[in-house]
Design a protein around this motif. Sequence first.
Motif, PDB file in Angstrom:
ATOM      1  N   ARG A 283      22.094 -34.757 -46.658  1.00  0.00           N
ATOM      2  CA  ARG A 283      22.087 -36.192 -47.041  1.00  0.00           C
ATOM      3  C   ARG A 283      21.109 -37.018 -46.323  1.00  0.00           C
ATOM      4  O   ARG A 283      20.696 -36.777 -45.344  1.00  0.00           O
ATOM      5  N   GLY A 284      20.718 -38.308 -46.849  1.00  0.00           N
ATOM      6  CA  GLY A 284      19.728 -39.113 -46.156  1.00  0.00           C
ATOM      7  C   GLY A 284      18.391 -39.178 -46.960  1.00  0.00           C
ATOM      8  O   GLY A 284      17.874 -38.016 -47.347  1.00  0.00           O
ATOM      9  N   GLN A 285      17.685 -40.283 -47.002  1.00  0.00           N
ATOM     10  CA  GLN A 285      16.431 -40.170 -47.610  1.00  0.00           C
ATOM     11  C   GLN A 285      15.197 -39.613 -46.742  1.00  0.00           C
ATOM     12  O   GLN A 285      14.086 -39.608 -47.172  1.00  0.00           O
ATOM     13  N   GLY A 286      15.607 -39.506 -45.447  1.00  0.00           N
ATOM     14  CA  GLY A 286      14.553 -38.901 -44.617  1.00  0.00           C
ATOM     15  C   GLY A 286      14.428 -37.209 -44.673  1.00  0.00           C
ATOM     16  O   GLY A 286      13.632 -36.454 -44.133  1.00  0.00           O
ATOM     17  N   VAL A 287      15.446 -36.617 -45.491  1.00  0.00           N
ATOM     18  CA  VAL A 287      15.312 -35.176 -45.905  1.00  0.00           C
ATOM     19  C   VAL A 287      14.416 -34.925 -46.930  1.00  0.00           C
ATOM     20  O   VAL A 287      14.468 -35.440 -48.001  1.00  0.00           O
ATOM     21  N   ASP A 288      13.184 -34.203 -46.738  1.00  0.00           N
ATOM     22  CA  ASP A 288      12.182 -34.151 -47.751  1.00  0.00           C
ATOM     23  C   ASP A 288      11.700 -32.615 -47.497  1.00  0.00           C
ATOM     24  O   ASP A 288      10.576 -32.272 -46.754  1.00  0.00           O
ATOM     25  N   GLY A 289      12.082 -31.579 -48.216  1.00  0.00           N
ATOM     26  CA  GLY A 289      11.628 -30.055 -48.032  1.00  0.00           C
ATOM     27  C   GLY A 289      12.566 -29.125 -47.287  1.00  0.00           C
ATOM     28  O   GLY A 289      12.456 -28.822 -46.027  1.00  0.00           O
ATOM     29  N   LEU A 290      13.815 -28.598 -47.891  1.00  0.00           N
ATOM     30  CA  LEU A 290      14.287 -27.662 -47.404  1.00  0.00           C
ATOM     31  C   LEU A 290      14.567 -26.388 -48.388  1.00  0.00           C
ATOM     32  O   LEU A 290      14.485 -26.747 -49.769  1.00  0.00           O
ATOM     33  N   TYR A 291      14.250 -25.247 -47.978  1.00  0.00           N
ATOM     34  CA  TYR A 291      14.049 -24.153 -48.785  1.00  0.00           C
ATOM     35  C   TYR A 291      14.829 -22.958 -48.415  1.00  0.00           C
ATOM     36  O   TYR A 291      15.007 -22.535 -47.419  1.00  0.00           O
ATOM     37  N   PHE A 292      15.680 -22.512 -49.448  1.00  0.00           N
ATOM     38  CA  PHE A 292      16.620 -21.448 -49.175  1.00  0.00           C
ATOM     39  C   PHE A 292      16.299 -20.192 -49.967  1.00  0.00           C
ATOM     40  O   PHE A 292      16.169 -20.363 -51.368  1.00  0.00           O
TER      41      PHE A 292
END
Length: 324
Positions: A283-292
Amino acid sequence: VLDYGADATGSTDSTKAIQAAVNENRLVYFPAGTYRFERLRITASVTLQGAGDNATILKTSNLTDNVVTLTADGWHVRDMKFDATANRTGGAYLFSTANYASVENVAFTRQYIGIDLDGSWSVNLTNLSAFDGTPHEEAPGGAIIRLGNNAYTGPVNIRGLTAKPSSATLQPTSGIHLGYVDVVSISDALIIWHRKDVVVAPKTRQFAALVEITNSCFDTALHGVSIEPTGGGRVLRCGVSNTWFGAHSADALTVDGADGTVTGLQFSNCMFLANAGNGVAVRGQGVDGLYFSNCFSGGNLGCGLTAADSAQEIVWDGGVLGAC
């Protein structure tokens, strides 16, 4: 320490004897036994050497302050156990701002914080165990290992940590707490029954970067790993591989960018299985770039993956992603 009058039976206080030994020697040996003491301050490159992590026991009556403070580079602690007369509610067994140090084959019990490094670099923490840390309800905020609470800390290598309280109802706040850190390697960690097994929480004007976790197991807590920067703190360029997140009572992995930035995180060959919440919750607008990549998130009472509040650039490649 026996040469300085320390009592290995634990019948009398040995603080003065141990302090005298560390003041005059660079290698201080503790034969098997129990040594009662209050606190020590070590201002030189000293090695504290015991006879084994269940043979030499340093037992403190200090329940609220740092127990052993190490201020000089090149300190080492090996083959002993730290205990207290009751659950500790503040301070660390080992606190240091110094460098080129190590802790090896050491056990902790009734700890509020086991090891607290704040500003240290080039430190190796190897083959540690921790049992029955102070429960969160009694004293919130503790951890087995805390790095970078206030000062830039790293590199630090954590290899081999086993931690478990005696009851699921007595969970300490966290297993490993990371704040202002750079280049931290965590491998072969087994943490059970801590509210948050690993917390990554840089604060205002702090970042947590290049944290790598591998070959580990985070089980039966509230959350396995919680990434939660605050006050504009940043979490960036971190990776987790070959790690189990299972049987947690809430979400296994939480990533919260509501009050900070989270970017460039890679998860590979991880399992998020049989959790009471979601496998992964972002959650949150500060998340930008998670890769699984090649991860398995299934068998959870919630969803395999949830994303909310403008979190973006979340990529799931291969593996299994369970539906809600």
